[in-house]
Motif scaffolding. Sequence first.
Motif, PDB file in Angstrom:
ATOM      1  N   GLU A  99       0.805  -1.218   0.000  1.00  0.00           N
ATOM      2  CA  GLU A  99       0.000   0.000   0.000  1.00  0.00           C
ATOM      3  C   GLU A  99       0.845   1.278   0.000  1.00  0.00           C
ATOM      4  OE1 GLU A  99      -2.515   0.406   3.404  1.00  0.00           O
ATOM      5  OE2 GLU A  99      -0.853   0.706   4.798  1.00  0.00           O
ATOM      6  N   PHE A 100       2.179   1.133   0.057  1.00  0.00           N
ATOM      7  CA  PHE A 100       3.031   2.314   0.164  1.00  0.00           C
ATOM      8  C   PHE A 100       2.776   3.346  -0.935  1.00  0.00           C
ATOM      9  CE2 PHE A 100       6.850   4.826  -0.431  1.00  0.00           C
ATOM     10  CZ  PHE A 100       7.155   5.218   0.865  1.00  0.00           C
ATOM     11  N   PRO A 101       2.711   2.958  -2.234  1.00  0.00           N
ATOM     12  CA  PRO A 101       2.471   3.972  -3.265  1.00  0.00           C
ATOM     13  C   PRO A 101       1.106   4.636  -3.129  1.00  0.00           C
ATOM     14  CG  PRO A 101       2.436   1.771  -4.209  1.00  0.00           C
ATOM     15  CD  PRO A 101       2.951   1.619  -2.824  1.00  0.00           C
ATOM     16  N   LEU A 102       0.120   3.939  -2.540  1.00  0.00           N
ATOM     17  CA  LEU A 102      -1.194   4.542  -2.351  1.00  0.00           C
ATOM     18  C   LEU A 102      -1.167   5.552  -1.212  1.00  0.00           C
ATOM     19  CD1 LEU A 102      -3.432   1.357  -2.729  1.00  0.00           C
ATOM     20  CD2 LEU A 102      -2.711   2.993  -4.482  1.00  0.00           C
ATOM     21  N   ARG A 103      -0.430   5.238  -0.150  1.00  0.00           N
ATOM     22  CA  ARG A 103      -0.261   6.199   0.944  1.00  0.00           C
ATOM     23  C   ARG A 103       0.450   7.456   0.448  1.00  0.00           C
ATOM     24  NH1 ARG A 103      -0.538   5.090   6.424  1.00  0.00           N
ATOM     25  NH2 ARG A 103      -1.388   3.060   6.983  1.00  0.00           N
ATOM     26  N   ALA A 104       1.472   7.237  -0.419  1.00  0.00           N
ATOM     27  CA  ALA A 104       2.213   8.382  -0.934  1.00  0.00           C
ATOM     28  C   ALA A 104       1.314   9.304  -1.750  1.00  0.00           C
ATOM     29  CB  ALA A 104       3.384   7.901  -1.788  1.00  0.00           C
ATOM     30  N   ARG A 105       0.266   8.738  -2.348  1.00  0.00           N
ATOM     31  CA  ARG A 105      -0.683   9.541  -3.130  1.00  0.00           C
ATOM     32  C   ARG A 105      -1.908   9.933  -2.320  1.00  0.00           C
ATOM     33  NH1 ARG A 105       2.394   6.696  -6.135  1.00  0.00           N
ATOM     34  NH2 ARG A 105       2.936   7.292  -8.261  1.00  0.00           N
ATOM     35  N   ASP A 110     -10.206   3.338   2.967  1.00  0.00           N
ATOM     36  CA  ASP A 110     -11.069   2.260   2.491  1.00  0.00           C
ATOM     37  C   ASP A 110     -10.659   1.800   1.099  1.00  0.00           C
ATOM     38  OD1 ASP A 110     -12.461   2.363   4.835  1.00  0.00           O
ATOM     39  OD2 ASP A 110     -14.210   3.413   4.010  1.00  0.00           O
ATOM     40  N   GLU A 111     -10.336   2.757   0.226  1.00  0.00           N
ATOM     41  CA  GLU A 111      -9.907   2.405  -1.123  1.00  0.00           C
ATOM     42  C   GLU A 111      -8.555   1.705  -1.088  1.00  0.00           C
ATOM     43  OE1 GLU A 111      -8.928   4.352  -5.511  1.00  0.00           O
ATOM     44  OE2 GLU A 111      -9.813   5.602  -3.928  1.00  0.00           O
ATOM     45  N   ARG A 112      -7.659   2.161  -0.206  1.00  0.00           N
ATOM     46  CA  ARG A 112      -6.362   1.493  -0.068  1.00  0.00           C
ATOM     47  C   ARG A 112      -6.545   0.033   0.303  1.00  0.00           C
ATOM     48  NH1 ARG A 112      -4.494   5.661   3.453  1.00  0.00           N
ATOM     49  NH2 ARG A 112      -4.243   4.099   5.104  1.00  0.00           N
ATOM     50  N   GLU A 113      -7.362  -0.217   1.291  1.00  0.00           N
ATOM     51  CA  GLU A 113      -7.562  -1.581   1.768  1.00  0.00           C
ATOM     52  C   GLU A 113      -8.134  -2.469   0.663  1.00  0.00           C
ATOM     53  OE1 GLU A 113      -9.942  -1.359   5.257  1.00  0.00           O
ATOM     54  OE2 GLU A 113      -8.300  -0.629   6.531  1.00  0.00           O
ATOM     55  N   GLN A 114      -9.069  -1.932  -0.100  1.00  0.00           N
ATOM     56  CA  GLN A 114      -9.676  -2.706  -1.169  1.00  0.00           C
ATOM     57  C   GLN A 114      -8.677  -3.033  -2.266  1.00  0.00           C
ATOM     58  OE1 GLN A 114     -12.567  -4.138  -1.301  1.00  0.00           O
ATOM     59  NE2 GLN A 114     -12.329  -4.916  -3.389  1.00  0.00           N
ATOM     60  N   ARG A 115      -7.876  -2.039  -2.650  1.00  0.00           N
ATOM     61  CA  ARG A 115      -6.919  -2.255  -3.729  1.00  0.00           C
ATOM     62  C   ARG A 115      -5.780  -3.174  -3.291  1.00  0.00           C
ATOM     63  NH1 ARG A 115      -6.255   3.725  -6.329  1.00  0.00           N
ATOM     64  NH2 ARG A 115      -4.607   2.691  -7.541  1.00  0.00           N
ATOM     65  N   ALA A 147       2.817  -7.025  -6.721  1.00  0.00           N
ATOM     66  CA  ALA A 147       1.565  -6.520  -6.146  1.00  0.00           C
ATOM     67  C   ALA A 147       1.664  -5.032  -5.859  1.00  0.00           C
ATOM     68  CB  ALA A 147       1.219  -7.292  -4.874  1.00  0.00           C
ATOM     69  N   ARG A 148       2.819  -4.596  -5.362  1.00  0.00           N
ATOM     70  CA  ARG A 148       3.014  -3.168  -5.092  1.00  0.00           C
ATOM     71  C   ARG A 148       2.959  -2.359  -6.386  1.00  0.00           C
ATOM     72  NH1 ARG A 148       8.623  -1.559  -2.514  1.00  0.00           N
ATOM     73  NH2 ARG A 148       9.240  -2.231  -4.595  1.00  0.00           N
ATOM     74  N   ALA A 149       3.384  -2.971  -7.486  1.00  0.00           N
ATOM     75  CA  ALA A 149       3.334  -2.273  -8.769  1.00  0.00           C
ATOM     76  C   ALA A 149       1.906  -2.177  -9.298  1.00  0.00           C
ATOM     77  CB  ALA A 149       4.231  -2.982  -9.785  1.00  0.00           C
TER      78      ALA A 149
END
Length: 339
Positions: A99-105, A110-115, A147-149
């Motif tokens: 989830e690191f790239p999502l946190r950076a953005r 909720d969307e982070r957890e789902q993705r 997965a991170r990508a």
Amino acid sequence: MASAAVSLEAIEKRFGSTVALVSLTLTAEAGEFLILLGPSGCGKTTALRIVAGLEAPTAGTVRIGDQVVNDVEPKDRDVAMVFQSYALYPHLSVRRNIEFPLRARRVARDEREQRVKEAARSLQVEELLERKPGQLSGGQRQRVALARAIVRDPKAFLMDEPLSNLDARLRVEMRAELIDLHRTTGTTVIYVTHDQVEAMTMGDRIAILKAGLLQQVGSPKEVHDRPANEFVASFIGSPPMNLLPGELLGEPGLTIGVRPEAFSIDPEGTIGARVTLVESLGHEYHVACRLRDAAGTLVMVRLSAPAVPPSIGDDVQLAFTGPLHRFDSVTGARKEEAD
């Protein structure tokens, strides 16, 4: 997922007096799996890093979709890079790494957890989410890096020899998973490798580089069946093409190319040779033979099982059973196909 074409237009790259890329013009079409193939030092990783924004071109234009991105920061190019070294954060859990790239953005929780959940499921790492990278095998770490990508939903994946640290069995498994991932997502992939087996089995097209120069671009079948020059002919194929000095139909100045599978061992053959090595791969044999010429030229013959192979030291006769390829002996460029 989003997908975009990625184009390099007349790209030059120099590191001081060292020239890494020479006028490279190449496009990965939207949704294409494009392989950059070549030996170490040919410029393939440099080209990938230029697309990512980790290196600036000395000259030329980089486009992602319709946008020129030469002056766009790496974080704003909307591409995801997967490295040979995995590049995971050792102090973070698998979940936090993904989830690191999502946190950076600053994506909502909720969307982070789902993705993260969807990415982990697609790469089969759901049960690993609370572990740290140090608790994972090489194959598991590579899945986490992938997965991170994909969690970013990028316009393109940039992959720099991502399987080279894995053992042979895992490489085969991960090749299949990457092909499946590409089919599922439809995202553009530019994939760097020096392994021609990876290139031939994974790519829609292969771009072959040597010393910073693009040698040929084509489908795996095209570069195998009609190599543009001697370098491509000798780099593609396992074993590679045999290249022999010769003369065909009275035309001098030729190098004649023969694929190992285009030779047969035949008592009626017209080429005398002595067997120096026999390698059994189970489904086929690779037979090294020394021709009875002044140079004792070495050629490779590929025989399909269950053919009975010769023994080391046997005198044999070779015959052609497939096409001959002709190359200019000075320039190395391909000439018209021989019969």
